[in-house]
Design a protein around this motif. Sequence first.
Motif, PDB file in Angstrom:
ATOM      1  N   MET A  41       0.846  -1.178   0.000  1.00  0.00           N
ATOM      2  CA  MET A  41       0.000   0.000   0.000  1.00  0.00           C
ATOM      3  C   MET A  41       0.885   1.233   0.000  1.00  0.00           C
ATOM      4  N   SER A  42       0.690   2.094  -0.962  1.00  0.00           N
ATOM      5  CA  SER A  42       1.451   3.330  -1.045  1.00  0.00           C
ATOM      6  C   SER A  42       0.723   4.435  -0.293  1.00  0.00           C
ATOM      7  N   SER A  43       1.477   5.450   0.089  1.00  0.00           N
ATOM      8  CA  SER A  43       0.880   6.562   0.811  1.00  0.00           C
ATOM      9  C   SER A  43       1.004   7.836  -0.016  1.00  0.00           C
ATOM     10  N   ALA A  44       0.506   8.917   0.540  1.00  0.00           N
ATOM     11  CA  ALA A  44       0.547  10.196  -0.160  1.00  0.00           C
ATOM     12  C   ALA A  44       1.972  10.716  -0.285  1.00  0.00           C
ATOM     13  N   TYR A  45       2.884  10.192   0.512  1.00  0.00           N
ATOM     14  CA  TYR A  45       4.283  10.614   0.442  1.00  0.00           C
ATOM     15  C   TYR A  45       4.993  10.031  -0.781  1.00  0.00           C
ATOM     16  N   ASP A  46       4.462   8.957  -1.351  1.00  0.00           N
ATOM     17  CA  ASP A  46       5.143   8.211  -2.405  1.00  0.00           C
ATOM     18  C   ASP A  46       4.796   8.672  -3.819  1.00  0.00           C
ATOM     19  N   VAL A  47       3.807   9.521  -3.965  1.00  0.00           N
ATOM     20  CA  VAL A  47       3.368   9.932  -5.298  1.00  0.00           C
ATOM     21  C   VAL A  47       3.432  11.452  -5.426  1.00  0.00           C
ATOM     22  N   PRO A  48       3.519  11.974  -6.638  1.00  0.00           N
ATOM     23  CA  PRO A  48       3.529  13.435  -6.816  1.00  0.00           C
ATOM     24  C   PRO A  48       2.220  14.060  -6.330  1.00  0.00           C
ATOM     25  N   ALA A  49       2.357  15.197  -5.658  1.00  0.00           N
ATOM     26  CA  ALA A  49       1.193  15.858  -5.056  1.00  0.00           C
ATOM     27  C   ALA A  49       0.172  16.285  -6.101  1.00  0.00           C
ATOM     28  N   LEU A 109      -6.921  19.900   0.823  1.00  0.00           N
ATOM     29  CA  LEU A 109      -7.078  19.851   2.275  1.00  0.00           C
ATOM     30  C   LEU A 109      -6.920  18.426   2.803  1.00  0.00           C
ATOM     31  N   LEU A 110      -7.492  17.464   2.084  1.00  0.00           N
ATOM     32  CA  LEU A 110      -7.322  16.055   2.498  1.00  0.00           C
ATOM     33  C   LEU A 110      -5.858  15.663   2.508  1.00  0.00           C
ATOM     34  N   ARG A 111      -5.121  16.056   1.483  1.00  0.00           N
ATOM     35  CA  ARG A 111      -3.703  15.723   1.422  1.00  0.00           C
ATOM     36  C   ARG A 111      -2.923  16.419   2.531  1.00  0.00           C
ATOM     37  N   LYS A 112      -3.220  17.686   2.797  1.00  0.00           N
ATOM     38  CA  LYS A 112      -2.546  18.420   3.869  1.00  0.00           C
ATOM     39  C   LYS A 112      -2.790  17.754   5.224  1.00  0.00           C
ATOM     40  N   LEU A 113      -4.034  17.349   5.478  1.00  0.00           N
ATOM     41  CA  LEU A 113      -4.338  16.694   6.742  1.00  0.00           C
ATOM     42  C   LEU A 113      -3.652  15.335   6.843  1.00  0.00           C
ATOM     43  N   TYR A 114      -3.499  14.655   5.721  1.00  0.00           N
ATOM     44  CA  TYR A 114      -2.811  13.363   5.719  1.00  0.00           C
ATOM     45  C   TYR A 114      -1.323  13.546   6.038  1.00  0.00           C
ATOM     46  N   THR A 115      -0.697  14.537   5.436  1.00  0.00           N
ATOM     47  CA  THR A 115       0.751  14.670   5.572  1.00  0.00           C
ATOM     48  C   THR A 115       1.181  15.459   6.807  1.00  0.00           C
ATOM     49  N   HIS A 116       0.363  16.398   7.281  1.00  0.00           N
ATOM     50  CA  HIS A 116       0.799  17.286   8.348  1.00  0.00           C
ATOM     51  C   HIS A 116       0.040  17.124   9.652  1.00  0.00           C
ATOM     52  N   GLY A 117      -0.738  16.063   9.788  1.00  0.00           N
ATOM     53  CA  GLY A 117      -1.358  15.781  11.069  1.00  0.00           C
ATOM     54  C   GLY A 117      -2.510  16.687  11.424  1.00  0.00           C
ATOM     55  N   GLY A 165     -17.603  12.275   5.970  1.00  0.00           N
ATOM     56  CA  GLY A 165     -16.978  11.243   6.789  1.00  0.00           C
ATOM     57  C   GLY A 165     -15.483  11.102   6.585  1.00  0.00           C
ATOM     58  N   PHE A 166     -14.833  12.046   5.920  1.00  0.00           N
ATOM     59  CA  PHE A 166     -13.399  11.963   5.668  1.00  0.00           C
ATOM     60  C   PHE A 166     -12.573  12.635   6.763  1.00  0.00           C
ATOM     61  N   VAL A 167     -13.166  13.590   7.473  1.00  0.00           N
ATOM     62  CA  VAL A 167     -12.438  14.401   8.453  1.00  0.00           C
ATOM     63  C   VAL A 167     -13.237  14.414   9.745  1.00  0.00           C
ATOM     64  N   LYS A 168     -12.528  14.485  10.871  1.00  0.00           N
ATOM     65  CA  LYS A 168     -13.221  14.685  12.142  1.00  0.00           C
ATOM     66  C   LYS A 168     -12.476  15.718  12.968  1.00  0.00           C
ATOM     67  N   LYS A 169     -13.218  16.343  13.882  1.00  0.00           N
ATOM     68  CA  LYS A 169     -12.694  17.407  14.712  1.00  0.00           C
ATOM     69  C   LYS A 169     -12.175  16.829  16.021  1.00  0.00           C
ATOM     70  N   GLY A 220     -11.127   8.471   5.414  1.00  0.00           N
ATOM     71  CA  GLY A 220     -10.333   9.445   4.668  1.00  0.00           C
ATOM     72  C   GLY A 220      -8.932   8.928   4.370  1.00  0.00           C
ATOM     73  N   LYS A 221      -8.281   8.327   5.374  1.00  0.00           N
ATOM     74  CA  LYS A 221      -6.938   7.780   5.164  1.00  0.00           C
ATOM     75  C   LYS A 221      -6.963   6.667   4.124  1.00  0.00           C
ATOM     76  N   ASN A 222      -7.953   5.800   4.222  1.00  0.00           N
ATOM     77  CA  ASN A 222      -8.041   4.689   3.271  1.00  0.00           C
ATOM     78  C   ASN A 222      -8.241   5.187   1.844  1.00  0.00           C
ATOM     79  N   LYS A 223      -9.052   6.221   1.676  1.00  0.00           N
ATOM     80  CA  LYS A 223      -9.306   6.748   0.327  1.00  0.00           C
ATOM     81  C   LYS A 223      -8.050   7.382  -0.253  1.00  0.00           C
ATOM     82  N   VAL A 224      -7.316   8.153   0.568  1.00  0.00           N
ATOM     83  CA  VAL A 224      -6.076   8.770   0.093  1.00  0.00           C
ATOM     84  C   VAL A 224      -5.053   7.689  -0.265  1.00  0.00           C
ATOM     85  N   GLU A 225      -4.927   6.669   0.576  1.00  0.00           N
ATOM     86  CA  GLU A 225      -3.963   5.595   0.305  1.00  0.00           C
ATOM     87  C   GLU A 225      -4.379   4.748  -0.891  1.00  0.00           C
ATOM     88  N   GLU A 226      -5.680   4.541  -1.063  1.00  0.00           N
ATOM     89  CA  GLU A 226      -6.166   3.775  -2.215  1.00  0.00           C
ATOM     90  C   GLU A 226      -5.827   4.483  -3.527  1.00  0.00           C
TER      91      GLU A 226
END
Length: 151
Positions: free
Chosen positions: A1-9, A58-66, A109-113, A124-130
């Motif tokens: 499984m690849s992550s958002a770090y492994d592919v061009p933004a 925004l999804l990518r930013k939340l994935y990479t920067h916590g 359902g991708f983000v929570k507070k 959200g993490k699964n969709k970005v990684e998929e």
Amino acid sequence: MSSAYDVPADMLIKRLADYLKRVPYIVPPPWAEFVKTGSHTERPPQEKDWWAIRCASLLRKLYTHGPLGVDDLRSIYGGRKRRGYFPGHHRDAGGAIIRRALQQLEQAGFVKKTKEGRILTDKGKNKVEEISSKIFDELGKENPALLKYRR
């Protein structure tokens, strides 16, 4: 499984935006075609699907920067305000766009507070990684040397 770090933004954001256009909760508000993204910009965005692109970003930013809050994201999406002859100064992006996009991503359902800020849910993490994995596989077909870096 690849992550958002492994592919061009840019590739990841484009694919995520294409997916988010089909999600019923991600709909640009009526004012989105007239508004600038911040006081540092001179014009509104020219792309018709800029709302989906911003949500994907925004999804990518939340994935990479916590966990990030709206104020953190305003600073990230801000830019240099041109002041003519005088030196430019940094201006934060508009908060309403970021806040509304995060609210829509929460409804989907991708983000929570949390107390620290907003984070991605498991969905959200699964969709970005998929989507990242699909992009990495396509890049691996073009350049097989990349496949040795697969996690």
